[in-house]
Design an enzyme around this catalytic site. Structure first.
Site, PDB file in Angstrom:
ATOM      1  CD  GLU A   1      -2.344   1.075   2.949  1.00  0.00           C
ATOM      2  OE1 GLU A   1      -3.475   1.548   3.064  1.00  0.00           O
ATOM      3  OE2 GLU A   1      -1.719   0.546   3.896  1.00  0.00           O
TER       4      GLU A   1
ATOM      5  CE  LYS B   1      -7.201   0.445   4.009  1.00  0.00           C
ATOM      6  NZ  LYS B   1      -6.186   1.256   4.715  1.00  0.00           N
TER       7      LYS B   1
ATOM      8  CB  CYS C   1      -3.576  -1.712   5.058  1.00  0.00           C
ATOM      9  SG  CYS C   1      -2.503  -1.371   6.476  1.00  0.00           S
TER      10      CYS C   1
END
Length: 274
Positions: free
Chosen positions: A42, A108, A144
């Site tokens: 990321e 995300k 993440c």
């Protein structure tokens, strides 16, 4: 069948051009070692802790275009974290996935409003799970904080993922490294898939006052049985590993959690009280 994958555990700085050079170097090294997929962390385009608005570029902008060209030249699929402009003045935290037969992205879904950091202030969420195809192998894309949400991983497996990438800039702190390993192993078991968890390297300095997550390193590949089969240390490293995709079908036969799942009716609160 066997598939060779590479985890590019880099340490991104605040300059997208310098980070592009890192992406180029690690992609070429991964391709030279015969990998068909290289996964970057990321925020590969630019680290957290600086204003992301001025850094963000569209998916057809210069940064993404150059990653596309590198992937095409090296004949390898590249997954790398970047930031794209959102409609509301925020940015999206986006994984670019480009290579032979692949040109897509994942925004995300789960924003990191945790451990004193409020990602949603500057980042707009995505809504759609994404699975890409690399030579007939389904690869799910996650970022993440997503790793803490098991339902996303079972959904990706339902959509054909046999391997799920987690691209992270994992925040340091008490217990955080052991949680990273625990979560990578747990998500592999939840989805009976390989998990390729790739984090930013550890910068070796404390996080800045904004609480922006940097990295702890320790990228790893976990098997559908939840075993760590390859792991990096704290420093920048290219981790290359051969995975056996027959283990996915074997795990799904033997440990059939995906097909043994109960489905629960979503009952509204008012009804259930009545």
């Amino acid at each position: 069948g066997s598939m060779r994958i590479a985890c590019a555990q880099i340490l991104s700085g605040a300059d997208p051009a310098a980070n592009l050079q890192l992406v180029t170097d690690f992609t070429e090294r991964a391709a030279d070692q015969g990998a068909s997929l290289v996964v970057f962390p990321e925020a590969a385009m630019c680290r957290f802790g600086v204003p992301l608005g001025p850094v963000a570029e569209p998916l057809d902008g210069p940064w993404a275009t150059q990653v596309r060209e590198v992937a095409a030249r090296a004949q390898i699929t590249v997954v790398a974290g970047m930031f794209t402009p959102a409609d509301d003045g925020r940015v999206t935290n986006t994984l670019l996935a480009v290579g032979p037969g692949t040109d897509t992205h994942y925004h995300k879904v789960h924003l990191y409003d945790a451990f004193g950091f409020t990602e949603s202030r500057t980042v707009a969420p995505g809504f759609e799970p994404v699975v890409i195809d690399i030579n007939g192998v389904g690869v799910g894309l996650t970022t993440c904080y997503d790793i803490r949400f098991p339902a996303l991983y079972t959904e990706l497996a339902d959509r054909g993922a046999q391997l799920i990438a987690v691209c992270a800039s994992w925040g340091a702190g008490p217990g955080k490294l052991s949680q990273w390993e625990l979560l990578a192993r747990a998500r592999a078991l939840d989805s009976t898939s390989y998990v390729v968890a790739v984090g930013q390297a550890d910068p070796g300095v404390p996080e800045d006052s904004s609480g922006a997550p940097t990295g702890v390193g320790h990228s790893m590949i976990t098997s559908p049985w939840g075993e760590v089969i390859a792991a990096a240390g704290a420093s920048p490293q290219l981790l290359v590993c051969d995975i056996d995709l027959d283990a996915v079908s074997a795990a799904r036969r033997t440990l059939a959690v995906l097909s043994n799942r109960a489905t629960f009716l979503q009952v509204g609160k008012a009804e259930s009280r009545g």
